[in-house]
Design a protein around this motif. Sequence first.
Motif, mmCIF file in Angstrom:
data_model
loop_
_atom_site.group_PDB
_atom_site.id
_atom_site.type_symbol
_atom_site.label_atom_id
_atom_site.label_comp_id
_atom_site.label_asym_id
_atom_site.label_seq_id
_atom_site.Cartn_x
_atom_site.Cartn_y
_atom_site.Cartn_z
ATOM 1 N N VAL A 104 8.003 27.482 -24.309
ATOM 2 C CA VAL A 104 7.920 28.141 -23.009
ATOM 3 C C VAL A 104 8.794 27.377 -22.031
ATOM 4 C CG1 VAL A 104 6.421 28.819 -21.101
ATOM 5 C CG2 VAL A 104 5.569 28.953 -23.443
ATOM 6 N N HIS A 105 9.624 28.109 -21.304
ATOM 7 C CA HIS A 105 10.489 27.487 -20.292
ATOM 8 C C HIS A 105 9.991 27.823 -18.896
ATOM 9 C CE1 HIS A 105 14.095 27.954 -17.526
ATOM 10 N NE2 HIS A 105 13.930 26.660 -17.662
ATOM 11 N N THR A 106 9.980 26.811 -18.031
ATOM 12 C CA THR A 106 9.624 27.050 -16.638
ATOM 13 C C THR A 106 10.652 26.417 -15.724
ATOM 14 O OG1 THR A 106 7.882 26.884 -14.968
ATOM 15 C CG2 THR A 106 8.177 24.980 -16.418
ATOM 16 N N CYS A 107 10.952 27.113 -14.637
ATOM 17 C CA CYS A 107 11.801 26.572 -13.579
ATOM 18 C C CYS A 107 11.490 27.372 -12.309
ATOM 19 C CB CYS A 107 13.277 26.665 -13.954
ATOM 20 S SG CYS A 107 13.978 28.320 -13.879
ATOM 21 N N PRO A 108 11.997 26.940 -11.159
ATOM 22 C CA PRO A 108 11.726 27.668 -9.915
ATOM 23 C C PRO A 108 12.676 28.829 -9.677
ATOM 24 C CG PRO A 108 12.908 25.679 -9.406
ATOM 25 C CD PRO A 108 12.685 25.674 -10.894
ATOM 26 N N GLY A 109 13.249 29.374 -10.765
ATOM 27 C CA GLY A 109 14.179 30.478 -10.644
ATOM 28 C C GLY A 109 15.547 29.963 -10.221
ATOM 29 N N GLY A 110 16.559 30.208 -11.009
ATOM 30 C CA GLY A 110 17.907 29.776 -10.671
ATOM 31 C C GLY A 110 18.845 30.953 -10.687
ATOM 32 N N ASP A 111 19.368 31.346 -9.518
ATOM 33 C CA ASP A 111 20.241 32.513 -9.447
ATOM 34 C C ASP A 111 21.166 32.347 -8.244
ATOM 35 O OD1 ASP A 111 21.195 35.156 -10.056
ATOM 36 O OD2 ASP A 111 19.979 35.927 -8.415
ATOM 37 N N MET A 112 22.467 32.441 -8.477
ATOM 38 C CA MET A 112 23.449 32.336 -7.403
ATOM 39 C C MET A 112 23.258 31.054 -6.591
ATOM 40 S SD MET A 112 23.869 36.291 -6.135
ATOM 41 C CE MET A 112 24.353 37.570 -7.298
ATOM 42 N N PHE A 126 9.507 31.828 -18.532
ATOM 43 C CA PHE A 126 8.297 31.964 -17.702
ATOM 44 C C PHE A 126 8.583 31.495 -16.275
ATOM 45 C CE2 PHE A 126 3.838 30.184 -16.804
ATOM 46 C CZ PHE A 126 3.291 31.421 -16.490
ATOM 47 N N THR A 127 9.693 31.932 -15.700
ATOM 48 C CA THR A 127 10.038 31.482 -14.347
ATOM 49 C C THR A 127 9.084 32.045 -13.292
ATOM 50 O OG1 THR A 127 11.579 33.294 -13.857
ATOM 51 C CG2 THR A 127 12.452 31.394 -15.032
ATOM 52 N N GLU A 128 8.383 33.134 -13.661
ATOM 53 C CA GLU A 128 7.441 33.729 -12.696
ATOM 54 C C GLU A 128 6.187 32.885 -12.511
ATOM 55 O OE1 GLU A 128 6.463 35.326 -16.753
ATOM 56 O OE2 GLU A 128 8.267 34.842 -15.596
ATOM 57 N N GLY A 129 5.998 31.870 -13.360
ATOM 58 C CA GLY A 129 4.808 31.029 -13.222
ATOM 59 C C GLY A 129 4.734 30.344 -11.874
ATOM 60 N N ARG A 130 5.790 29.634 -11.516
ATOM 61 C CA ARG A 130 5.798 28.938 -10.226
ATOM 62 C C ARG A 130 5.851 29.936 -9.064
ATOM 63 N NH1 ARG A 130 9.474 23.512 -9.588
ATOM 64 N NH2 ARG A 130 8.827 22.831 -7.507
ATOM 65 N N LEU A 131 6.599 31.016 -9.261
ATOM 66 C CA LEU A 131 6.668 32.047 -8.223
ATOM 67 C C LEU A 131 5.297 32.630 -7.922
ATOM 68 C CD1 LEU A 131 8.337 33.930 -6.384
ATOM 69 C CD2 LEU A 131 8.619 35.442 -8.375
ATOM 70 N N SER A 132 4.444 32.757 -8.929
ATOM 71 C CA SER A 132 3.122 33.356 -8.726
ATOM 72 C C SER A 132 2.304 32.581 -7.696
ATOM 73 C CB SER A 132 2.365 33.446 -10.052
ATOM 74 O OG SER A 132 1.916 32.158 -10.471
ATOM 75 N N LEU A 133 2.525 31.262 -7.634
ATOM 76 C CA LEU A 133 1.785 30.444 -6.677
ATOM 77 C C LEU A 133 2.278 30.651 -5.246
ATOM 78 C CD1 LEU A 133 1.516 27.202 -8.808
ATOM 79 C CD2 LEU A 133 -0.372 28.688 -8.115
#
Length: 347
Positions: A211-219, A171-178
């Motif tokens: 459910v997993h949440t993070c602020p998105g981790g990529d590169m 559910f990484t899109e949770g924080r992104l939605s804000l």
Amino acid sequence: MSIPTEPIGSIPRPPDLLAALTSGGDVTAVQQRAVADTIRRFEEIGSPVVTDGEQSKPSFATYPVAGLASLAPDGVVIPFADGHMRQLPHLTAGPFRYVRRATEYLRAAQATASKPVKQAVIAPSALSLMYPADGIDGYPREQFLADLVDEAEADIRGCLDAGAHVVQLDFTEGRLSLKLDPSGSVLDDFVALNNRVLERFSDQERARIGVHTCPGGDMDSTHSLDIDYTQLLPKLFELRAGNFYVQLSSEPDQERVLSVIAAHLPPDARVFVGVTDPLDPRIETADEVRDRVLSAARHLPADRLGTCDDCGFSPFADDTSTSRDTAFAKVRARVEGTALAAAALGF
């Protein structure tokens, strides 16, 4: 009793798999070897729960629709702090159906594992972003969402029935939605949609769903670390799940985050706090991990506390920012440090 510790999901792919993915040929045999090697390394470290490292997924987000004919590539764009972007596909026609289910990955992992296998699945809220803003003729959004809920339920239930130790919704899109909508209405919609799926499961089944949440981790970058975590957490814990996997080690004010978790954690849920940061090239020591767990235990009931990595190490197959050896060194620190903390707490 001890403190449970689990991986989040992805592990960097080995060089031969990365080469095979760019060659355009059949990669099945190379993927199978990568899965077996990933599980072997998890088990050699002493990880009580293993994953396949998502070695066969094109990405954590798009595996259900890889190969779906009714997709166009120019969907929602996700910008990262370092300037790079990822783009989701968008749906061009209905009905919406999964092309591939997570049970395929789970059964392949179980065939080689001697430890319990955890299976990550994409949250329906993320896939909901594939429906275009201007709609689809003859396929209204509400019908798409109904189909999506059915497909997501089947994906989770199939993994539970196949014996997954736990099924984790990413559910990484949770924080992104804000970031996309500071009013929080998109986040509310995401939570409601995910709960439409989770409410189809019994209390006993939800005890094996997380459910997993993070602020998105990529590169080695994120898409929403600049968003105040405490805006997300109260809504996160409204999800009808038995386990929550929360990024923590990369947060600048961990005590504040822990106090919010303590205030909102449902009474029948367990929280796994992130104690290693996949985006930091420095490898944590077991003593550092122990201290992070003990800090969390000052805020949270120790019998409902677990540990995890902040996020997956390579959620997209082409992410080579972290080496495979570094990832497993961090996993080892997490496993050993969690054991030290359990001993210090008298478990």
